[in-house]
Design a protein around this motif. Structure first.
Motif, PDB file in Angstrom:
ATOM      1  N   GLN A  53     -14.962 114.905 -40.658  1.00 34.67           N
ATOM      2  CA  GLN A  53     -15.564 115.567 -41.819  1.00 34.67           C
ATOM      3  C   GLN A  53     -15.282 114.790 -43.098  1.00 34.67           C
ATOM      4  OE1 GLN A  53     -14.179 119.546 -42.427  1.00 34.67           O
ATOM      5  NE2 GLN A  53     -15.807 120.076 -43.856  1.00 34.67           N
ATOM      6  N   THR A  54     -14.049 114.298 -43.210  1.00 32.42           N
ATOM      7  CA  THR A  54     -13.675 113.527 -44.402  1.00 32.42           C
ATOM      8  C   THR A  54     -14.470 112.234 -44.486  1.00 32.42           C
ATOM      9  OG1 THR A  54     -11.429 114.448 -44.341  1.00 32.42           O
ATOM     10  CG2 THR A  54     -11.762 112.421 -45.603  1.00 32.42           C
ATOM     11  N   ALA A  55     -14.573 111.530 -43.343  1.00 33.17           N
ATOM     12  CA  ALA A  55     -15.319 110.272 -43.329  1.00 33.17           C
ATOM     13  C   ALA A  55     -16.785 110.501 -43.657  1.00 33.17           C
ATOM     14  CB  ALA A  55     -15.186 109.604 -41.962  1.00 33.17           C
ATOM     15  N   THR A  56     -17.364 111.559 -43.085  1.00 31.11           N
ATOM     16  CA  THR A  56     -18.767 111.877 -43.362  1.00 31.11           C
ATOM     17  C   THR A  56     -18.976 112.168 -44.843  1.00 31.11           C
ATOM     18  OG1 THR A  56     -19.063 112.775 -41.131  1.00 31.11           O
ATOM     19  CG2 THR A  56     -20.670 113.420 -42.797  1.00 31.11           C
ATOM     20  N   SER A  57     -18.081 112.950 -45.421  1.00 28.07           N
ATOM     21  CA  SER A  57     -18.183 113.269 -46.845  1.00 28.07           C
ATOM     22  C   SER A  57     -18.043 112.014 -47.707  1.00 28.07           C
ATOM     23  CB  SER A  57     -17.111 114.297 -47.232  1.00 28.07           C
ATOM     24  OG  SER A  57     -17.270 115.491 -46.513  1.00 28.07           O
ATOM     25  N   ASP A  58     -17.116 111.136 -47.314  1.00 22.87           N
ATOM     26  CA  ASP A  58     -16.906 109.901 -48.082  1.00 22.87           C
ATOM     27  C   ASP A  58     -18.165 109.037 -48.071  1.00 22.87           C
ATOM     28  OD1 ASP A  58     -14.353 110.677 -48.675  1.00 22.87           O
ATOM     29  OD2 ASP A  58     -13.397 109.426 -47.132  1.00 22.87           O
ATOM     30  N   LEU A  68     -20.456 107.802 -33.516  1.00 21.58           N
ATOM     31  CA  LEU A  68     -21.180 106.617 -33.965  1.00 21.58           C
ATOM     32  C   LEU A  68     -22.651 106.948 -34.226  1.00 21.58           C
ATOM     33  CD1 LEU A  68     -20.622 103.646 -34.556  1.00 21.58           C
ATOM     34  CD2 LEU A  68     -21.561 103.087 -32.315  1.00 21.58           C
ATOM     35  N   GLN A  69     -23.221 107.869 -33.455  1.00 22.17           N
ATOM     36  CA  GLN A  69     -24.593 108.286 -33.710  1.00 22.17           C
ATOM     37  C   GLN A  69     -24.711 108.970 -35.067  1.00 22.17           C
ATOM     38  OE1 GLN A  69     -25.085 110.526 -30.081  1.00 22.17           O
ATOM     39  NE2 GLN A  69     -26.183 108.865 -29.056  1.00 22.17           N
ATOM     40  N   THR A  70     -23.671 109.723 -35.445  1.00 20.92           N
ATOM     41  CA  THR A  70     -23.654 110.348 -36.774  1.00 20.92           C
ATOM     42  C   THR A  70     -23.618 109.283 -37.866  1.00 20.92           C
ATOM     43  OG1 THR A  70     -22.529 112.332 -35.962  1.00 20.92           O
ATOM     44  CG2 THR A  70     -22.359 111.868 -38.316  1.00 20.92           C
ATOM     45  N   PHE A  71     -22.781 108.274 -37.679  1.00 21.62           N
ATOM     46  CA  PHE A  71     -22.706 107.185 -38.656  1.00 21.62           C
ATOM     47  C   PHE A  71     -24.033 106.430 -38.736  1.00 21.62           C
ATOM     48  CE2 PHE A  71     -17.906 107.099 -37.824  1.00 21.62           C
ATOM     49  CZ  PHE A  71     -17.656 107.857 -38.944  1.00 21.62           C
ATOM     50  N   ALA A  72     -24.678 106.247 -37.589  1.00 14.03           N
ATOM     51  CA  ALA A  72     -25.974 105.571 -37.579  1.00 14.03           C
ATOM     52  C   ALA A  72     -27.000 106.366 -38.389  1.00 14.03           C
ATOM     53  CB  ALA A  72     -26.463 105.377 -36.135  1.00 14.03           C
ATOM     54  N   ASP A  73     -26.983 107.694 -38.226  1.00 12.28           N
ATOM     55  CA  ASP A  73     -27.897 108.546 -38.986  1.00 12.28           C
ATOM     56  C   ASP A  73     -27.636 108.410 -40.487  1.00 12.28           C
ATOM     57  OD1 ASP A  73     -28.987 109.451 -36.626  1.00 12.28           O
ATOM     58  OD2 ASP A  73     -27.802 111.295 -36.563  1.00 12.28           O
ATOM     59  N   GLN A  74     -26.375 108.316 -40.856  1.00 17.56           N
ATOM     60  CA  GLN A  74     -26.049 108.180 -42.281  1.00 17.56           C
ATOM     61  C   GLN A  74     -26.525 106.827 -42.825  1.00 17.56           C
ATOM     62  OE1 GLN A  74     -21.795 109.079 -42.100  1.00 17.56           O
ATOM     63  NE2 GLN A  74     -22.209 110.966 -43.226  1.00 17.56           N
ATOM     64  N   ALA A  75     -26.419 105.781 -42.016  1.00 24.83           N
ATOM     65  CA  ALA A  75     -26.902 104.478 -42.445  1.00 24.83           C
ATOM     66  C   ALA A  75     -28.408 104.511 -42.676  1.00 24.83           C
ATOM     67  CB  ALA A  75     -26.543 103.415 -41.402  1.00 24.83           C
ATOM     68  N   VAL A  76     -29.133 105.210 -41.812  1.00 24.05           N
ATOM     69  CA  VAL A  76     -30.586 105.325 -41.970  1.00 24.05           C
ATOM     70  C   VAL A  76     -30.928 106.104 -43.247  1.00 24.05           C
ATOM     71  CG1 VAL A  76     -32.684 106.310 -40.985  1.00 24.05           C
ATOM     72  CG2 VAL A  76     -31.053 105.123 -39.502  1.00 24.05           C
ATOM     73  N   ILE A  77     -30.166 107.157 -43.523  1.00 25.25           N
ATOM     74  CA  ILE A  77     -30.368 107.926 -44.756  1.00 25.25           C
ATOM     75  C   ILE A  77     -30.222 107.007 -45.976  1.00 25.25           C
ATOM     76  CG2 ILE A  77     -29.374 109.706 -46.248  1.00 25.25           C
ATOM     77  CD1 ILE A  77     -28.631 111.235 -43.670  1.00 25.25           C
ATOM     78  N   SER A  88     -15.314 103.179 -41.382  1.00 20.51           N
ATOM     79  CA  SER A  88     -15.045 104.503 -40.804  1.00 20.51           C
ATOM     80  C   SER A  88     -15.245 104.490 -39.301  1.00 20.51           C
ATOM     81  CB  SER A  88     -15.951 105.555 -41.443  1.00 20.51           C
ATOM     82  OG  SER A  88     -15.655 105.715 -42.809  1.00 20.51           O
ATOM     83  N   ALA A  89     -16.280 103.820 -38.830  1.00 13.50           N
ATOM     84  CA  ALA A  89     -16.550 103.743 -37.392  1.00 13.50           C
ATOM     85  C   ALA A  89     -15.417 103.043 -36.663  1.00 13.50           C
ATOM     86  CB  ALA A  89     -17.872 103.034 -37.139  1.00 13.50           C
ATOM     87  N   ALA A  90     -14.913 101.960 -37.228  1.00  9.90           N
ATOM     88  CA  ALA A  90     -13.812 101.239 -36.583  1.00  9.90           C
ATOM     89  C   ALA A  90     -12.567 102.106 -36.501  1.00  9.90           C
ATOM     90  CB  ALA A  90     -13.514  99.952 -37.354  1.00  9.90           C
ATOM     91  N   ARG A  91     -12.282 102.838 -37.560  1.00 13.23           N
ATOM     92  CA  ARG A  91     -11.061 103.640 -37.619  1.00 13.23           C
ATOM     93  C   ARG A  91     -11.133 104.871 -36.721  1.00 13.23           C
ATOM     94  NH1 ARG A  91     -10.318 107.603 -41.346  1.00 13.23           N
ATOM     95  NH2 ARG A  91     -11.966 106.669 -42.641  1.00 13.23           N
ATOM     96  N   LEU A  92     -12.245 105.575 -36.743  1.00 13.19           N
ATOM     97  CA  LEU A  92     -12.336 106.848 -36.031  1.00 13.19           C
ATOM     98  C   LEU A  92     -12.786 106.701 -34.575  1.00 13.19           C
ATOM     99  CD1 LEU A  92     -13.847 109.130 -38.799  1.00 13.19           C
ATOM    100  CD2 LEU A  92     -11.467 108.926 -38.090  1.00 13.19           C
ATOM    101  N   CYS A  93     -13.408 105.585 -34.231  1.00 12.74           N
ATOM    102  CA  CYS A  93     -13.877 105.387 -32.857  1.00 12.74           C
ATOM    103  C   CYS A  93     -12.961 104.461 -32.064  1.00 12.74           C
ATOM    104  CB  CYS A  93     -15.300 104.837 -32.859  1.00 12.74           C
ATOM    105  SG  CYS A  93     -16.518 105.954 -33.560  1.00 12.74           S
ATOM    106  N   ASP A  94     -11.809 104.132 -32.640  1.00 13.70           N
ATOM    107  CA  ASP A  94     -10.831 103.292 -31.942  1.00 13.70           C
ATOM    108  C   ASP A  94     -11.473 101.996 -31.466  1.00 13.70           C
ATOM    109  OD1 ASP A  94      -8.365 102.589 -30.909  1.00 13.70           O
ATOM    110  OD2 ASP A  94      -8.747 103.547 -28.956  1.00 13.70           O
TER     111      ASP A  94
END
Length: 241
Positions: free
Chosen positions: A85-90, A229-238, A112-118
């Motif tokens: 949630q924090t990463a998404t908000s950031d 990672l799919q969530t992060f991908a969606d944010q990149a597209v936004i 964020s992807a590197a940190r949270l997805c190990d």
């Protein structure tokens, strides 16, 4: 007495008993919601059964172990959810501040992807005709020069196939898939990665890029990491939009 059972009901345990010098064994399940998640065992050198009181006591200890495991699991799930949630908000905050420049968003997503997805390493590519051009990188693994390094949009690379088919690819060991991804295997051997997760950046059903996680050891990424990672991908597209 493990050594008195003929034929041996537990041959591997009997072998261990002969080598380790123990005879009596008491084993109690670790049960969580009627599912066995482990066992707690005690052993004796003497041929002597454990008493009902000792059995009940070991079952109590097993129950306590399960409680401890469950507490840790719940704590980790809560922490993971909070971190996500924090990463998404950031990232959303970066998007709101970078309406004319998408690069800060790419950099935040990769970190964020590197940190949270190990992941040992994260790369983001944008499609440019028949090439995928590197636009962001986070990690210590070698990669080409930003803006100059590119992959072909072909089914011979992991990223290319992910973009062509607009699908997520979760590969245990890229270097073992020479027949599937001949060009991708070449990159894997060059840069030293084995496990790889590739998620397309999709807009209106078409992939406009891809974000990839890499590890130096083989092994698939978890379902949670894939979803994240799919969530992060969606944010990149936004951000691109």
């Amino acid at each position: 007495d493990l050594l008195a059972i003929e034929p041996p009901a537990f041959p591997l345990t009997a072998k261990a008993a002969r080598e380790g010098g123990f005879r009596a064994v008491l084993s109690v399940l670790l049960l969580r919601e009627n599912e066995a998640i482990g066992a707690l065992s005690i052993r004796r050198r003497e041929v002597q059964p454990f008493t009902d009181r000792q059995i009940a006591l070991l079952q109590t200890f097993a129950d306590q172990a399960v409680i401890a495991i469950e507490n840790v699991r719940l704590f980790n799930e809560t922490k993971e959810a909070l971190d996500t949630q924090t990463a998404t908000s950031d990232i959303l905050r970066v998007i709101s501040r970078s309406q004319t420049d998408v690069q800060p968003v790419f950099d935040a997503v990769a970190e964020s992807a590197a940190r949270l997805c190990d992941a040992f390493d994260v790369t983001i590519f944008r499609r440019d005709g028949d090439r995928l051009r590197l636009v962001a990188h986070h990690g210590r693994m070698p990669v080409g020069t930003m803006g100059d390094f590119s992959l072909s949009v072909s089914r011979e690379t992991v990223g290319g196939r992910s973009v062509i088919d607009a699908v997520t690819l979760n590969l245990e060991d890229v270097q073992a898939d020479a027949g599937e991804f001949p060009e991708g295997v070449g990159h894997a051997r060059r840069f030293g990665h084995r496990a790889m997760l590739s998620v397309p950046l999709t807009r209106d059903g078409a992939a406009i890029g891809v974000i990839q996680l890499r590890r130096t050891e083989p092994g698939r990424f978890t379902d949670r990491q894939v979803a994240l990672l799919q969530t992060f991908a969606d944010q990149a597209v936004i951000a691109i939009e």
